[in-house]
Design an enzyme around this catalytic site. Structure first.
Site, short mmCIF file in Angstrom:
data_model
loop_
_atom_site.label_atom_id
_atom_site.label_comp_id
_atom_site.label_asym_id
_atom_site.label_seq_id
_atom_site.Cartn_x
_atom_site.Cartn_y
_atom_site.Cartn_z
N SER A 43 0.82 -1.20 0.00
CA SER A 43 0.00 0.00 0.00
C SER A 43 0.86 1.26 0.00
O SER A 43 1.75 1.40 0.84
CB SER A 43 -0.89 -0.03 1.25
OG SER A 43 -1.40 1.23 1.55
N GLY A 44 0.57 2.18 -0.91
CA GLY A 44 1.24 3.47 -0.90
C GLY A 44 0.84 4.27 0.32
O GLY A 44 1.68 4.93 0.95
N ASP A 82 1.99 -0.51 -5.17
CA ASP A 82 1.49 0.80 -5.57
C ASP A 82 2.65 1.56 -6.20
O ASP A 82 3.65 1.82 -5.55
CB ASP A 82 0.96 1.53 -4.34
CG ASP A 82 0.34 2.88 -4.63
OD1 ASP A 82 0.58 3.45 -5.71
OD2 ASP A 82 -0.37 3.38 -3.74
N CYS A 119 -3.75 10.60 -1.86
CA CYS A 119 -4.29 9.30 -1.50
C CYS A 119 -5.70 9.17 -2.05
O CYS A 119 -6.47 10.13 -2.06
CB CYS A 119 -4.30 9.17 0.02
SG CYS A 119 -5.12 7.68 0.61
N GLY A 120 -6.05 7.98 -2.52
CA GLY A 120 -7.37 7.74 -3.07
C GLY A 120 -8.50 8.01 -2.09
O GLY A 120 -9.64 8.25 -2.50
N ARG A 154 -4.88 2.13 -12.82
CA ARG A 154 -5.83 2.62 -11.82
C ARG A 154 -6.38 3.96 -12.28
O ARG A 154 -5.62 4.86 -12.65
CB ARG A 154 -5.14 2.79 -10.47
CG ARG A 154 -6.01 3.51 -9.45
CD ARG A 154 -5.32 3.61 -8.13
NE ARG A 154 -5.75 4.80 -7.41
CZ ARG A 154 -5.42 5.08 -6.17
NH1 ARG A 154 -4.64 4.25 -5.50
NH2 ARG A 154 -5.84 6.18 -5.61
#
Length: 192
Positions: A43-44, A82, A119-120, A154
């Site tokens: 995970s980023g 990521d 961040c998403g 993505r």
């Protein structure tokens, strides 16, 4: 062809859903492997937060690749990482793939956000032109030395531009060679 890239392709070809929990270092990845997961996801967000930083593109490609190398050294299952925005333009996205391959990663996702990315989970995201994003995906696919290395496109366009643009983008990314598509921001089962 490496063992983990081949294994990831095999896992993706199976019926059902492949669960790859978010991890952020070798320890959390090892816990996930010991808990029985067949793959892990670097995970980023988790990586950034583990360094005490928000996930807004502050960690460099070098720092993210180094973290991925620590994770791949700690587990025997495939690692998906990521790769943020590919750390620049299409040329940079190609280099990003080569670096992650050297780190032992089985696949990455590259997102279509502007740099610096967010961040998403955060509000205020913006996306680049779909053609520019497709060029990054094409460059990533062409740069891989292992055809089994998985390139995931993505799209963060859903929260920004809605479904129509997101669908157009996803089709363009698939045409550019993406192996998988990841739509960020899905909030309901109907959307899924």
């Amino acid at each position: 062809m490496t063992r983990t890239t081949r294994k990831l392709r095999e896992l993706l070809a199976r019926p059902g859903t492949l669960l790859a929990p978010f991890t952020y270092d070798g320890f959390t990845a090892r816990i996930a492997q010991e808990a029985g997961f067949d793959a892990v996801y670097m995970s980023g967000f988790g990586t950034s937060m583990s360094k005490g930083m928000p996930d807004v593109g502050l960690l460099s490609q070098t720092e993210m690749v180094q973290n991925a190398a620590y994770i791949t050294a700690a587990v025997s299952v495939p690692v998906i990482a990521d790769a943020d925005t590919g750390y620049g333009n299409a040329i940079n996205a190609g280099r990003t793939i080569r670096e992650y391959e050297r780190a032992g990663v089985a696949g990455v996702h590259i997102e279509d956000q502007v740099a610096p990315k967010r961040c998403g989970f955060f509000e205020g995201k913006q996306v680049i032109d779909a053609g520019e994003a497709a060029a990054k995906i094409r460059a990533a696919v062409e740069a891989r030395s292992d055809d089994d290395f998985v390139v995931i496109a993505r799209s963060d366009a859903l929260a920004v531009n809605g479904w129509d643009d997101t669908e157009r983008r996803c089709r363009a990314y698939r045409e550019a060679g993406a192996d998988l598509i990841f739509v960020d921001g899905v909030r309901t089962l109907d959307d899924l």
